[in-house]
Design an enzyme around this catalytic site. Sequence first.
Site, short mmCIF file in Angstrom:
data_model
loop_
_atom_site.label_atom_id
_atom_site.label_comp_id
_atom_site.label_asym_id
_atom_site.label_seq_id
_atom_site.Cartn_x
_atom_site.Cartn_y
_atom_site.Cartn_z
CD GLU A 39 25.20 -4.43 19.24
OE1 GLU A 39 24.99 -3.53 20.10
OE2 GLU A 39 25.89 -4.25 18.23
CB CYS A 194 31.61 12.34 16.86
SG CYS A 194 30.76 13.67 17.77
CB CYS A 201 35.33 19.31 14.53
SG CYS A 201 34.63 18.90 16.15
CB CYS A 204 32.86 16.14 11.41
SG CYS A 204 31.17 15.67 11.80
CB CYS A 210 27.76 19.93 13.92
SG CYS A 210 28.11 19.49 15.64
#
Length: 355
Positions: A39, A194, A201, A204, A210
Amino acid sequence: MSAMPETFAQRLLEWFDHSGRHDLPWQHPRTPYRVWLAEIMLQQTQVKTVMPYFERFVGVFPTLADLAAASLDQVLAQWSGLGYYARARNLHVAARRCVELHGGDLPRDFDALIALPGIGRSTAGAILAQAWGDRFAILDGNVKRVLTRYHGIAGWPNAPAVEKELWALAQSHLPHSRMADYTQAQMDFGATLCTRQNPACMLCVLSSDCVALNEGRVEELPTSRPGKPLPERTALVLLAENAAGEILLQRRPPTGIWASLWSLPEAETHEQARVWFSAHLQGDYDGAEALAEIPHTFTHYRLRMHPLHWRTLAARDAVRDNDDLRWAARAELVSLGLPAPIRKLLGGLPALLGE
């Protein structure tokens, strides 16, 4: 009666099961230490860039205790080239605090985690969710982009009011199980589907509701930061080589750009460089060879470095007795923490490095 539509989280998890990333090195095994390290490395850095650094880093420091026991120079050497070196310094300090305060383990507590240097709210949530399956939200750049498009949120995502709204939305979407997978799913979805430019899209799983897609606002969201041109500055970097082929290195100050790394001495003007040269080296300042300019962009400004190269110089006594100034043998350079553009400069001189 029609079935209830799947939730945001359910759709992301189903997408993750067949399209997400399941073979990242920090997932096998997925320990708190490895998750934390990943991370930190992934802050402002792409997965494909991080992977080889992660593998090398855990090869040298396989446990938190190994990291805590290492010197800062050893840590910076393994981080060299990954950039944003404050992350490495914070990681090292945090490891030592874990040894001092938490029995050598990363704490499974939100407040204790964010008290460690380099760990903010999103990173703490990512660690808790992935290492222990605890129910915490994340809000990195990928998640912000997905949420602003899905909910049609205008305004720069890092503005306090907008970020507060996004945190509330991120929290509202949390599932009650599979937190490690859901956390990875969010990051993967934003990074691979995305995306900032040319999002897919048509593929998606969130497209049906959306807001950005339905209102034709995909390209304008998330809202860009109000911009202004980056300032520029120039610097002379002094590349001095002695008769043995050693390079004169200077440790950077403990704060600021490239803090605590070994680098080449720097000056803003030839007048300053000449004074420094006369104080530390014996030779002809005007005999330097001017090398090609090295541009480097930081977050807040652009730096144009102009290297000056001297060969077979001798040093004055001050060099030998200064902890922040040293001659480094060619073989040592690979084991020292050097800024990426400086390492590139030295690597571009085959005769110097014996390549």
